[in-house]
Every structure is written in C-alpha cells, then in structure tokens.
Scaffold this motif. Structure first.
Motif, mmCIF file in Angstrom:
data_model
loop_
_atom_site.group_PDB
_atom_site.id
_atom_site.type_symbol
_atom_site.label_atom_id
_atom_site.label_comp_id
_atom_site.label_asym_id
_atom_site.label_seq_id
_atom_site.Cartn_x
_atom_site.Cartn_y
_atom_site.Cartn_z
ATOM 1 N N PRO A 108 0.809 -1.219 0.000
ATOM 2 C CA PRO A 108 0.000 0.000 0.000
ATOM 3 C C PRO A 108 0.843 1.271 0.000
ATOM 4 O O PRO A 108 0.506 2.241 -0.686
ATOM 5 C CB PRO A 108 -0.829 -0.121 1.290
ATOM 6 N N SER A 109 1.947 1.262 0.739
ATOM 7 C CA SER A 109 2.797 2.454 0.804
ATOM 8 C C SER A 109 3.527 2.682 -0.514
ATOM 9 O O SER A 109 3.694 3.821 -0.955
ATOM 10 C CB SER A 109 3.806 2.317 1.950
ATOM 11 N N VAL A 110 3.975 1.598 -1.151
ATOM 12 C CA VAL A 110 4.618 1.732 -2.459
ATOM 13 C C VAL A 110 3.638 2.325 -3.466
ATOM 14 O O VAL A 110 3.977 3.237 -4.234
ATOM 15 C CB VAL A 110 5.140 0.366 -2.952
ATOM 16 N N ASP A 162 -1.235 15.931 -3.494
ATOM 17 C CA ASP A 162 -1.211 14.476 -3.704
ATOM 18 C C ASP A 162 -0.172 13.747 -2.861
ATOM 19 O O ASP A 162 -0.378 12.594 -2.479
ATOM 20 C CB ASP A 162 -0.979 14.147 -5.179
ATOM 21 N N THR A 163 0.957 14.399 -2.592
ATOM 22 C CA THR A 163 2.009 13.734 -1.822
ATOM 23 C C THR A 163 1.835 13.940 -0.321
ATOM 24 O O THR A 163 2.705 13.544 0.465
ATOM 25 C CB THR A 163 3.400 14.257 -2.242
ATOM 26 N N ILE A 164 0.695 14.542 0.064
ATOM 27 C CA ILE A 164 0.430 14.790 1.481
ATOM 28 C C ILE A 164 -0.777 14.005 1.971
ATOM 29 O O ILE A 164 -0.702 13.257 2.945
ATOM 30 C CB ILE A 164 0.218 16.299 1.738
ATOM 31 N N GLU A 188 6.596 11.071 3.477
ATOM 32 C CA GLU A 188 7.516 10.773 4.582
ATOM 33 C C GLU A 188 7.016 9.572 5.388
ATOM 34 O O GLU A 188 7.786 8.660 5.709
ATOM 35 C CB GLU A 188 7.646 11.985 5.493
ATOM 36 N N ILE A 189 5.722 9.551 5.687
ATOM 37 C CA ILE A 189 5.154 8.452 6.458
ATOM 38 C C ILE A 189 5.230 7.145 5.676
ATOM 39 O O ILE A 189 5.554 6.077 6.221
ATOM 40 C CB ILE A 189 3.709 8.773 6.848
ATOM 41 N N ILE A 216 7.686 1.626 4.901
ATOM 42 C CA ILE A 216 8.484 0.691 4.099
ATOM 43 C C ILE A 216 9.786 0.351 4.814
ATOM 44 O O ILE A 216 10.203 -0.814 4.888
ATOM 45 C CB ILE A 216 8.762 1.284 2.707
ATOM 46 N N ALA A 217 10.441 1.377 5.368
ATOM 47 C CA ALA A 217 11.723 1.163 6.038
ATOM 48 C C ALA A 217 11.574 0.251 7.262
ATOM 49 O O ALA A 217 12.374 -0.674 7.469
ATOM 50 C CB ALA A 217 12.317 2.512 6.454
#
Length: 402
Positions: A317-319, A373-375, A381-382, A387-388
């Motif tokens: 989902p994060s990817v 869109d990136t927020i 960042e989240i 993923i990390a």
C-alpha cells in the motif's frame, strides 16, 4: 499474474457498456464528466441521484466478499471489477459520491462487523441511498493516525463522541461517518481506540466547515463532534486500530486500478493539449510526456502484480501511494508546462466579479489540486517510514517527546 479477458468477462463488458449507454441519458447526460478529485463541488445533486440509479442497476458492491444479491448487489470477479471501471471511465460517467461507503465501509463491515450491522448498513449502500465519509485525520494526527485525540465516552449502550476531524471528503453530503476515537481514557498511540459509526444529522452535535483549497473549491472539510451519539461500534471496544488498518489496506486494492484509469484519461488530455500548442516541438516536454506514460504503465503492472500475488505485502500500500502521489503531482506540473506562459493567467472569458475558481481552466485546476497528492492519504515521509520499518526492518525513527 495472467490478466486477460475471458469470454465471460467480455460478456460482462457488453452488459456494462449497454447499461451505461442506456442510462446516461436525460438528467444524467448533463452530469457526465462532473465530480472527482479537484471538482467534487460539481453537480452534487445529480450525482447523488446517479448513485441511486447505479444501485437500482445492481452496480454497487461488485467486489464485496459476499454472495451475489446478499445485499442487493451483483458479484464481479477481480477482472470484471476492472472491466466495469474501464467502461465507467470510457463514458466519463459522473464522479462517485458513494465510493467511501462502497469501497471502504462495506468491506470493513464484511470483515469485522456483526451480522446485524451488515444487514443494517450494506443494503442502503448498495441502493445508493446512504453516503459515508471517513473520520480519521485530526489537526495534530494526520499521517500519524495513532495520535488521534477525539474521545468517545460510553453512555449506556452507546457512545458520546467529542473532538475534531479534518480533511474529511464528502462530509457535507454524507449521512454517516465512521470515526476512529479514543474510548479508553489515558491510553496512548494505537491502544484504547475504537471504530464508531456516527450519524451526521445531529444538529448542534455535528458541525461541518468546508476548507477552501488553492483551487478555490472546498473538497475537504473540518468536522466537529460535540457529544455526538454513536450507537454502533465495529470490531469490539479497544480494537479500533486493527479495524482502521484493515480499512486502510482496502484503499490500495482494485481502487488503485480504477484511479489509474482516470489518470490515463487526464494524461491523454494533457498530451492532446501539448500537440495542439506551440510547444509541440519541444523535445524536453516530449521526453517528460513519454516518461509520464511509461510510469503510468509501470504503476498498472505493479498494481496487477500486487492484486494477483499471495499473502499481502505490508509495504505494497505504501509503495502504491508513493508511486501515484508523485506521478499525479508531476502530471499537474506538466499540464501547465505544455501551455507555456498562458497557464499563468486566468480564463479570459470569466464573468466580471466571478469566483476565483471560475477563472481556472482544467489544466490549472489539475496543477493546483495535485500539489496535495504527496500529502493527503498519508504523506510521502510516512509511507517511506512504513516501508523502512515494516519491510526493510530498519530501526524506527526516534520520536520527539511532547
């Protein structure tokens, strides 16, 4: 994944195409192309009635993990759900006002709700009669969802909800809101949370305030709860985090493919605008457009790979969010770049004294809206932190003490 269209799928496509062509007439014909990200304010009344028309046709709930007709809906395979989305996009049918109830609330009730809750709420969603919004983010708990402060206090067999939610899509149209609230006083982070169903029609106890965007419109809202009554709790008290995480995983399912169909239509309009402009010979812009097309194809295959695989990938989902958020933002930038200097001015024929948003053309609205869109939906960042930590096993980022 072998993602082909069998004879049964093509029969399904023909049925979907015939139905759409036969029903997007009369009052609905004027609603084609209205609604969607950046233009949720358009044709709300017509789109709400269109939701009921979809319900009468049995087209709401194709992907529900329930027997066909259990709640008045058809049952479609994964491939058929994509077929329906393709046909829906082909005719530019009205932007959905019921997608939160259909794609988020309903599957969550099927997975975590009681039989009584499913029988109460799913038929109304399938008929397009009750609309939902999502009460997750708060001013101090956006991407960090575990930090929610909205509280719910038990009052007999129900709860009283007090607090504030923000960035709530369709709150002005919704009949219900599913709310993540803290039901255990003094609890922290993901402990002590519950998933509550709150009716929006509670004058004096539920207040909705639109948030004006850069584009001049108000897709999102603040919602204030002041002792609002919630008689339904999903998944048991204190289990809200597990329910909320299960719901968030649904946002990256077939809906990701549906979203990409809309992206492809937007890209096509940007390409046509480029070819009709004086910039058409610019090799740099040509290269950016080709790259944009290639990235969209890559996103599609990644989504199909994820859907067709085995056990769920905790990072998938994060990817997906990282991929489409950045891609769509770059598309907004390209939309104005291909128009050159003209993109910095308003539409010349705007009526004197008209609203700011009335002076924006399609490319300008796309550019302004995609800055978010990136927020929203979880910041970049989240997503990278998830993923990390959950996929790569890296140490958690140190948290600052409050």
């Amino acid at each position: 994944m072998d993602f082909g269209f069998a004879a049964a799928d093509e029969e399904f496509r023909a049925a979907a195409r015939d139905w759409l062509d036969g029903h997007l007439v009369g009052p609905f014909a004027g609603a084609t192309g209205l609604g969607g990200p950046g233009s949720e304010h358009e044709g709300v009344a017509a789109r709400r009635e269109w939701e009921r028309e979809l319900g009468r046709g049995g087209w709401i709930g194709l992907g529900w993990e329930a027997p066909e007709g259990a709640y008045g809906q058809r049952r479609g395979t994964l491939v058929q759900q994509v077929v329906w989305a393709e046909e829906y996009a082909r005719v530019r049918a009205p932007g959905r006002v019921g997608h939160i109830g259909e794609n988020l609330l309903a599957p969550t009730l099927i997975a975590y709700g009681t039989r009584e809750q499913r029988e109460r709420f799913l038929p109304a969603v399938a008929r397009g009669e009750e609309l939902w919004c999502q009460g997750y983010s708060e001013p101090d708990a956006g991407s960090d969802l575990a930090g929610v402060r909205t509280a719910a206090v038990r009052d007999g067999t129900r709860h009283r909800v007090t607090g504030q939610k923000i960035w709530t899509s369709l709150a002005r149209e919704a009949d219900w809101c599913f709310v993540l609230a803290r039901t255990e006083p003094g609890s922290r982070r993901h402990h002590g949370l519950s998933f509550l169903l709150v009716p929006m029609d509670q004058p004096g106890r539920v207040e909705v305030r639109p948030i004006r965007q850069l584009s001049g419109t108000a897709e999102f809202n603040e919602v204030f709860f002041d002792g609002a009554v919630a008689e339904e709790l999903v998944g048991g008290e204190g289990n809200g985090w597990a329910v909320a995480m299960g719901l968030l995983a649904l946002e990256r399912g077939v809906s990701t493919l549906v979203q990409q169909i809309g992206f492809a239509a937007e890209l096509d309009r940007v390409v046509r605008s480029f070819l009709d402009s004086p910039q058409a010979a610019d090799p740099v812009l040509r290269d950016r457009l080709v790259r944009q097309w290639a990235e969209l194809r890559t996103m599609r295959w990644n989504a199909l790979r994820t859907l067709g695989g085995g056990p769920g990938d905790p990072g998938a989902p994060s990817v997906a969010k990282l991929l489409w958020g950045g891609w769509h933002r770059r598309l907004g930038e390209l939309a104005v770049a291909v128009r050159g200097a003209a993109a910095s001015a308003g539409v010349p024929d705007r009526a004197p004294g008209g609203a700011y948003e009335d002076g924006l053309d399609e490319a300008q609205r796309l550019f302004l809206f995609t800055r978010a869109d990136t927020i929203y939906g979880g910041s970049d960042e989240i997503q990278r932190n998830i993923i990390a930590e959950r996929v790569l096993g890296l140490p958690k980022e140190p948290r600052r003490s409050s």
